[in-house]
Design a protein around this motif. Structure first.
Motif, PDB file in Angstrom:
ATOM      1  N   ASP A  16      11.900  -1.082  10.797  1.00  0.00           N
ATOM      2  CA  ASP A  16      12.041   0.051   9.878  1.00  0.00           C
ATOM      3  C   ASP A  16      10.693   0.592   9.420  1.00  0.00           C
ATOM      4  OD1 ASP A  16      11.309  -2.076   8.308  1.00  0.00           O
ATOM      5  OD2 ASP A  16      12.962  -1.888   6.889  1.00  0.00           O
ATOM      6  N   GLY A  17       9.607   0.150  10.069  1.00  0.00           N
ATOM      7  CA  GLY A  17       8.284   0.700   9.784  1.00  0.00           C
ATOM      8  C   GLY A  17       7.498  -0.042   8.722  1.00  0.00           C
ATOM      9  N   CYS A  18       8.042  -1.131   8.187  1.00  0.00           N
ATOM     10  CA  CYS A  18       7.339  -1.904   7.165  1.00  0.00           C
ATOM     11  C   CYS A  18       6.296  -2.815   7.816  1.00  0.00           C
ATOM     12  CB  CYS A  18       8.312  -2.766   6.370  1.00  0.00           C
ATOM     13  SG  CYS A  18       9.470  -1.828   5.346  1.00  0.00           S
ATOM     14  N   ILE A 160       2.782   9.210  -1.687  1.00  0.00           N
ATOM     15  CA  ILE A 160       3.970   9.750  -1.029  1.00  0.00           C
ATOM     16  C   ILE A 160       3.579  11.169  -0.637  1.00  0.00           C
ATOM     17  CG2 ILE A 160       6.427  10.228  -1.191  1.00  0.00           C
ATOM     18  CD1 ILE A 160       5.644   7.263  -1.452  1.00  0.00           C
ATOM     19  N   ALA A 161       3.249  11.335   0.628  1.00  0.00           N
ATOM     20  CA  ALA A 161       2.636  12.576   1.079  1.00  0.00           C
ATOM     21  C   ALA A 161       3.646  13.688   1.309  1.00  0.00           C
ATOM     22  CB  ALA A 161       1.837  12.328   2.357  1.00  0.00           C
ATOM     23  N   SER A 172      12.900  12.884   5.808  1.00  0.00           N
ATOM     24  CA  SER A 172      11.909  12.019   6.428  1.00  0.00           C
ATOM     25  C   SER A 172      10.737  11.903   5.462  1.00  0.00           C
ATOM     26  CB  SER A 172      11.436  12.596   7.765  1.00  0.00           C
ATOM     27  OG  SER A 172      10.399  11.801   8.311  1.00  0.00           O
ATOM     28  N   VAL A 173      10.473  10.682   4.998  1.00  0.00           N
ATOM     29  CA  VAL A 173       9.444  10.435   3.989  1.00  0.00           C
ATOM     30  C   VAL A 173       8.224   9.803   4.660  1.00  0.00           C
ATOM     31  CG1 VAL A 173       8.906   9.261   1.824  1.00  0.00           C
ATOM     32  CG2 VAL A 173      11.239  10.101   2.250  1.00  0.00           C
ATOM     33  N   TYR A 174       7.043  10.312   4.314  1.00  0.00           N
ATOM     34  CA  TYR A 174       5.794   9.771   4.850  1.00  0.00           C
ATOM     35  C   TYR A 174       4.967   9.224   3.700  1.00  0.00           C
ATOM     36  CZ  TYR A 174       1.186   9.533   7.026  1.00  0.00           C
ATOM     37  OH  TYR A 174      -0.046   9.113   7.468  1.00  0.00           O
ATOM     38  N   ALA A 175       4.614   7.942   3.790  1.00  0.00           N
ATOM     39  CA  ALA A 175       3.877   7.267   2.722  1.00  0.00           C
ATOM     40  C   ALA A 175       2.611   6.632   3.274  1.00  0.00           C
ATOM     41  CB  ALA A 175       4.748   6.188   2.074  1.00  0.00           C
ATOM     42  N   GLU A 176       1.586   6.589   2.431  1.00  0.00           N
ATOM     43  CA  GLU A 176       0.321   5.943   2.768  1.00  0.00           C
ATOM     44  C   GLU A 176       0.011   4.879   1.716  1.00  0.00           C
ATOM     45  OE1 GLU A 176      -1.898   9.844   4.754  1.00  0.00           O
ATOM     46  OE2 GLU A 176      -2.445   9.155   2.730  1.00  0.00           O
ATOM     47  N   THR A 187       6.675   5.892   7.913  1.00  0.00           N
ATOM     48  CA  THR A 187       7.600   7.018   7.952  1.00  0.00           C
ATOM     49  C   THR A 187       9.011   6.446   8.010  1.00  0.00           C
ATOM     50  OG1 THR A 187       6.005   8.382   9.158  1.00  0.00           O
ATOM     51  CG2 THR A 187       8.304   9.087   9.212  1.00  0.00           C
ATOM     52  N   PHE A 188       9.878   6.931   7.125  1.00  0.00           N
ATOM     53  CA  PHE A 188      11.236   6.396   7.103  1.00  0.00           C
ATOM     54  C   PHE A 188      12.212   7.491   6.679  1.00  0.00           C
ATOM     55  CE2 PHE A 188       9.268   5.640   3.012  1.00  0.00           C
ATOM     56  CZ  PHE A 188      10.234   5.983   2.083  1.00  0.00           C
ATOM     57  N   LEU A 189      13.473   7.280   6.994  1.00  0.00           N
ATOM     58  CA  LEU A 189      14.533   8.210   6.620  1.00  0.00           C
ATOM     59  C   LEU A 189      15.211   7.724   5.354  1.00  0.00           C
ATOM     60  CD1 LEU A 189      16.162   8.872  10.117  1.00  0.00           C
ATOM     61  CD2 LEU A 189      14.413  10.225   8.942  1.00  0.00           C
TER      62      LEU A 189
END
Length: 226
Positions: A16-18, A160-161, A172-176, A187-189
């Motif tokens: 899941d991108g973690c 949270i970009a 679709s959420v993009y985090a740094e 990146t996750f839904l």
């Protein structure tokens, strides 16, 4: 990697991108105190989505018994002192009941409605009579108050970009996650849920919200509906 999910940065990245190394570094914050204040002392807790044990370990220190579940063996390798179960949450059936079931990490916001229902059914399946389900959910403005960032005293900056619609009520959420010596992205839904939609999702599986445990309404205690 699951469709719509990805992650970058040092170390193992889960489906899941973690990032395992990232979650090993993240500060735990107030979550263990929130849980401890909401449940009976010494309760047996089933923690669904435990990750590396950021919340597990402080709960053990407070005298709780924890069964920690995650689908990532790399995450579970970091958990100490708890019984661990490596399995997809939606398929879990331990044949046991627990005083408290925790559905953390905003899993209730799964983009897949069928998966969300299965996760909540797992909660109900393992809930003892008179027990409660603690659910961590997103804040009301988490998908609209973007971009935003938060700096932690540990040296971490969380950004949270963006949160971009991809259809059917899903973003679709993009985090740094930026440390002085390393950066991770994910990146996750996620499916935003209003209070009404959240209540309806609980009701579908025979649950009802009993109390909001935080002012921002991100932690909820639920129980079986009458």
């Amino acid at each position: 990697m699951r469709a719509g999910h990805q992650g970058t940065g040092p170390g193992t990245i889960t489906p899941d991108g973690c990032a395992v190394e990232l979650y090993s570094r993240l500060p735990v914050g107030a979550d263990p105190d929130i849980v401890a204040a909401a449940v009976p002392a010494g309760a047996h807790i089933l923690e669904l989505g435990c990750g590396v044990g950021r919340v597990t370990h402080p709960l053990l220190e407070r005298g709780f018994t924890v069964t920690a579940v995650d689908e990532s063996p790399e995450m579970l390798d970091r958990v100490r002192g708890a019984r661990t179960v490596c399995a997809p949450i939606e398929d879990l059936d331990l044949g046991e009941s627990f005083d408290v079931v925790m559905l953390t990490s905003f899993l209730v916001h799964s983009a897949d409605v069928g998966l969300r229902r299965a996760l909540l059914r797992t909660c109900v399946r393992h809930l003892a009579a008179g027990g409660c389900v603690l659910i961590q959910r997103e804040g009301a403005d988490w998908h609209t108050n973007v971009p935003r960032e938060r700096a932690d005293p540990s040296g971490l900056t969380v950004r949270i970009a963006s949160a971009e619609p991809v259809g059917d009520g899903v973003n679709s959420v993009y985090a740094e996650y930026v440390f002085p010596d390393a950066t991770w992205t994910q990146t996750f839904l996620s499916r935003p849920l209003t209070d009404e939609q959240f209540d309806a999702a609980l009701a579908e599986e025979g649950l009802t919200a009993q109390a909001y445990l935080t002012d921002d309404r991100t932690w909820v205690r639920a129980g079986l509906a009458a």
